[in-house]
Design an enzyme around this catalytic site. Structure first.
Site, PDB file in Angstrom:
ATOM      1  N   VAL A   1       0.992  -1.343   0.122  1.00  0.00           N
ATOM      2  CA  VAL A   1       0.058  -0.017   0.100  1.00  0.00           C
ATOM      3  C   VAL A   1       0.677   1.262  -0.022  1.00  0.00           C
ATOM      4  O   VAL A   1       2.119   1.102   0.541  1.00  0.00           O
ATOM      5  CB  VAL A   1      -1.043  -0.052   1.448  1.00  0.00           C
ATOM      6  CG1 VAL A   1      -2.023  -0.970   1.282  1.00  0.00           C
ATOM      7  CG2 VAL A   1      -0.499   0.040   2.482  1.00  0.00           C
ATOM      8  N   ASP A   2       0.329   2.214  -0.484  1.00  0.00           N
ATOM      9  CA  ASP A   2       0.898   3.667  -0.677  1.00  0.00           C
ATOM     10  C   ASP A   2       0.299   4.566   0.339  1.00  0.00           C
ATOM     11  O   ASP A   2       0.900   5.637   0.359  1.00  0.00           O
ATOM     12  CB  ASP A   2       0.782   4.224  -1.949  1.00  0.00           C
ATOM     13  CG  ASP A   2       1.554   3.415  -3.150  1.00  0.00           C
ATOM     14  OD1 ASP A   2       2.266   2.631  -2.746  1.00  0.00           O
ATOM     15  OD2 ASP A   2       0.849   3.197  -4.225  1.00  0.00           O
ATOM     16  N   ALA A   3      -1.010   4.343   0.637  1.00  0.00           N
ATOM     17  CA  ALA A   3      -1.522   5.250   1.703  1.00  0.00           C
ATOM     18  C   ALA A   3      -2.442   4.465   2.597  1.00  0.00           C
ATOM     19  O   ALA A   3      -2.897   3.377   2.582  1.00  0.00           O
ATOM     20  CB  ALA A   3      -2.646   6.183   0.768  1.00  0.00           C
TER      21      ALA A   3
ATOM     22  N   ARG B   1      -4.270   0.199  -3.459  1.00  0.00           N
ATOM     23  CA  ARG B   1      -2.869   0.403  -2.750  1.00  0.00           C
ATOM     24  C   ARG B   1      -3.198   1.209  -1.797  1.00  0.00           C
ATOM     25  O   ARG B   1      -2.338   2.014  -1.097  1.00  0.00           O
ATOM     26  CB  ARG B   1      -1.990   1.000  -3.803  1.00  0.00           C
ATOM     27  CG  ARG B   1      -1.442  -0.102  -4.816  1.00  0.00           C
ATOM     28  CD  ARG B   1      -0.223   0.275  -5.442  1.00  0.00           C
ATOM     29  NE  ARG B   1       0.928   0.317  -4.613  1.00  0.00           N
ATOM     30  CZ  ARG B   1       1.667  -0.544  -4.077  1.00  0.00           C
ATOM     31  NH1 ARG B   1       1.527  -1.706  -4.416  1.00  0.00           N
ATOM     32  NH2 ARG B   1       2.631  -0.212  -3.314  1.00  0.00           N
TER      33      ARG B   1
END
Ligand code: PLP
Ligand code: CA
Length: 302
Positions: A21-23, A242
């Site tokens: 994940v990015d967030a 993500r």
């Protein structure tokens, strides 16, 4: 709960989650704080996630504060969060009216707190009601005729500890008699942690009162409605696959994340207990669960 459907967070899957994940979208009460008390280890965990380049977003159904007031609350708890990273249901109500191009010459009547009024004013709307009507009463024995403003085109209802018969009559007349008047609810939580030690009636009961008198259903802008998620996705252009939604409630937070296609992490530091999660009647299953946010720090830290 069907075994194998959800995983308790451990070193292996926590590390895979972090890389996938990015967030992280954090619910606030029960995850970051409980009432006015920070939950142990939150500050260091957020620091770790930021240091790994993760985008952090904070979403709360509690409409009593504006984003500025929430930024101050974070700061008072020792966490620096920018106003742009905060999505409260008070802000969502204002953004909803913007999204439907609510005419600026129409007024908004508020059954709720200062947070809703502040966000509506910031968005350029003429809003009234809320705290200024807290002590207004109606002398029914004088057989009054109750006047309301025909230019009100929307009523916003949120948590209002000073709800009274005057406000209910005002909201009811606007919704029933002003053609096309919108009925917007910030959220429908049954209860909230207005203080650390107890639960108190939530916005759901104020919304229910207006539903009762108008026989109308509101447009809900808080979780689990997708409005806030759609708004923040547009703002940050994040791919939902993500993103990880972290929350303590199944029927608001986890459902909110799942509806958007996010990964979901349930923490047991708020309203959901392990037995609620594992109850055979529960069909909202997060991808992962753990006791508290700072387990991430323990599992991922050096
Ligand atoms: N509404 C009120 C009035 C509350 O006090 C709370 C929690 O304290 C909530 C809603 C739920 O907030 P959150 O979405 O941050 O869990
Ligand atoms: Ca919560």
């Amino acid at each position: 709960m069907r075994s194998g459907d959800i995983q308790v967070l451990d070193g292996g899957n926590a590390s895979r989650l972090l890389h996938s994940v990015d967030a992280f979208v954090f619910d606030c009460d029960g995850v970051i704080w409980k009432g006015n008390e920070l939950i142990d280890g939150v500050s260091d965990t957020l620091h770790l996630l930021r240091s790994q380049g993760k985008k952090l977003v904070f979403v709360t159904n509690n409409s009593t504060k504006s984003r500025t007031q929430y930024a101050s609350k974070f700061l008072s708890l020792g966490i620096s969060v920018s106003q742009d990273e905060i999505f409260s249901s008070s802000f969502a109500a204002a953004m909803y009216l913007k999204s439907v191009q609510y005419p600026p010459d129409k007024k908004v009547y508020v059954v709720g707190g200062e947070g809703i009024l502040e966000e509506l004013h910031l968005a350029g709307f003429t809003a009234f009601g809320g705290p200024e009507d807290a002590h207004k009463t109606i002398q029914l024995k004088e057989n009054p005729f109750f006047h309301h403003d025909n230019d009100v085109g929307a009523v916003v209802v949120g948590l209002d500890p000073y709800i009274n018969f005057y406000k209910l009559q005002y909201a009811t007349l606007c919704i029933r008699e002003n053609p096309g008047c919108l009925f917007v609810a910030t959220n429908r939580d049954a209860v909230g942690h207005m203080t650390n030690l107890q639960e108190w009636p939530g916005a759901g009961c104020m919304v229910a009162a207006v539903c009762g008198s108008t026989q109308k259903e509101p447009i809900v802008v808080g979780k689990p409605s997708t409005f806030m998620m759609d708004f923040l996705l547009k703002k940050f252009r994040i791919d939902t696959s993500r993103m990880c939604m972290v929350g303590d409630r199944l029927d608001t937070d986890i459902l909110f994340g799942q509806s958007a296609g996010c990964k979901t992490l349930l923490v047991l530091s708020g309203v959901t207990t392990l037995s609620i999660l594992q109850d055979s009647a529960n069909n909202i299953l997060p991808d992962y669960y753990t006791d508290k946010v700072s387990d991430l720090l323990q599992l991922l830290g050096p």
